[in-house]
Motif scaffolding. Structure first.
Motif, PDB file in Angstrom:
ATOM      1  N   LEU A  31      -5.786   1.006  -0.660  1.00  0.00           N
ATOM      2  CA  LEU A  31      -5.427   2.193  -1.427  1.00  0.00           C
ATOM      3  C   LEU A  31      -6.678   2.946  -1.869  1.00  0.00           C
ATOM      4  O   LEU A  31      -6.734   4.184  -1.789  1.00  0.00           O
ATOM      5  CB  LEU A  31      -4.601   1.785  -2.651  1.00  0.00           C
ATOM      6  CG  LEU A  31      -4.104   2.911  -3.550  1.00  0.00           C
ATOM      7  CD1 LEU A  31      -3.003   3.706  -2.861  1.00  0.00           C
ATOM      8  CD2 LEU A  31      -3.587   2.349  -4.880  1.00  0.00           C
TER       9      LEU A  31
ATOM     10  N   THR B 206       0.827  -1.204   0.000  1.00  0.00           N
ATOM     11  CA  THR B 206       0.000   0.000   0.000  1.00  0.00           C
ATOM     12  C   THR B 206       0.858   1.249   0.000  1.00  0.00           C
ATOM     13  O   THR B 206       0.571   2.219  -0.717  1.00  0.00           O
ATOM     14  CB  THR B 206      -0.943   0.003   1.216  1.00  0.00           C
ATOM     15  OG1 THR B 206      -1.686  -1.218   1.258  1.00  0.00           O
ATOM     16  CG2 THR B 206      -1.917   1.166   1.139  1.00  0.00           C
TER      17      THR B 206
ATOM     18  N   ALA C 215       0.672   4.032  -2.842  1.00  0.00           N
ATOM     19  CA  ALA C 215       0.261   5.374  -2.441  1.00  0.00           C
ATOM     20  C   ALA C 215       1.300   6.407  -2.865  1.00  0.00           C
ATOM     21  O   ALA C 215       0.956   7.519  -3.304  1.00  0.00           O
ATOM     22  CB  ALA C 215       0.044   5.428  -0.931  1.00  0.00           C
TER      23      ALA C 215
END
Length: 283
Positions: A168, A118, A122
């Protein structure tokens, strides 16, 4: 009687316009979807530094692309996750994107957890947003299974990616949505006739079906109008005549090129698809 378990697609938060500028990064499934978008006339950059299987390598591509092309600002990005397995170069601890056929003893394999996946994704999204605050990102998981991990191990890897993609989307709902390519393959096309000869990769028909569902969900009315005009011309360009030197074929091609010229005048950003993107990579 139902012969499939239909997969519902998410309500689209954006639509693709004709000749939309796009970025597609990820596993070889990204290559195949990107090639279809390219054939449909979208201005798409597909895996500019090669196929990237894991979230960190996807981040590396985005960072490198943003650095090398200061003016590049796609409106749409598709990030296709293949695996959470990565390889670190022992001498530096760096996660490499490609082992470049160096000896296996130089690397150690590692599995990224949900948090690490993640974070990498990101960071990639934030870099894209800094270039274009209005960018829309589609996160998707490749439906290609990894037999080398064992099928249970492959499922664990996909589960990690699915959870990371979901997190996400929850963290960045204004920019990121999920497209269920994995679910379309596993739940709706769950029949070996939809697989290639290795029984692991989707067949061309399966990829075409997933792309068709993608288009139904995201193509704008203007994009559909363009494609209705362009696709017959694309078919005409691919025609292989028995006698390419005949007057009949010359007239056929002259008419086709006139139609393409008229289409290009109506759509100034239209350019012939880049057939170098038609790569058939393998995970």
């Amino acid at each position: 009687m139902e012969w499939q378990t239909p997969v519902a697609l998410p309500q689209p938060t954006f639509q693709l316009e004709p000749q939309e500028q796009m970025l597609c990064v990820g596993s070889c499934f990204a290559d195949r979807i990107g090639a279809l978008l390219n054939e449909d006339g979208f201005r798409i950059t597909v895996n500019p530094y090669g196929v990237m299987y894991n979230p960190v390598s996807i981040l590396h591509t985005v960072s490198r692309l943003m650095e090398s092309r200061p003016d590049y600002a796609p409106r749409i990005a598709i990030l296709t996750l293949g695996t959470n397995h990565v390889y670190r170069l022992k001498s530096t601890g760096e996660i490499v994107d490609n082992c470049r056929k160096q000896p296996a003893r130089l690397f150690e394999e590692e599995e990224l957890d949900i948090d690490a996946c993640t974070r990498a994704l990101a960071s990639a999204v934030e870099q894209l947003r800094r270039r274009n605050p209005d960018i829309q990102v589609l996160a998707t998981v490749s439906p290609i299974r990894y037999a080398k991990y064992g099928f249970h191990g492959s499922q664990l890897s996909k589960a990690t990616l699915l959870l990371a993609a979901d997190r996400l989307c929850r963290e960045k709902p204004e920019s990121v949505t999920y497209f269920p390519a994995y679910e379309l393959m596993m739940d709706q096309l769950r029949d070996y006739r939809f697989y290639a000869e290795d029984m692991l990769h989707p067949s061309p028909q399966a990829v075409a079906y997933i792309y068709e569902r993608f288009g139904e969900n995201y193509f704008s009315d203007a994009a559909r109008t363009f494609l209705k005009a362009w696709r017959p011309l694309r078919t005409a360009l691919r025609h292989r005549p028995f006698n390419p030197d005949s007057e009949e074929y010359r007239q056929f091609m002259d008419k086709t090129m006139l139609k393409i010229a008229a289409l290009s005048e109506k759509y100034p950003n239209f350019a012939y698809p880049n057939h170098s993107l038609d790569r058939q990579g393998r995970d």
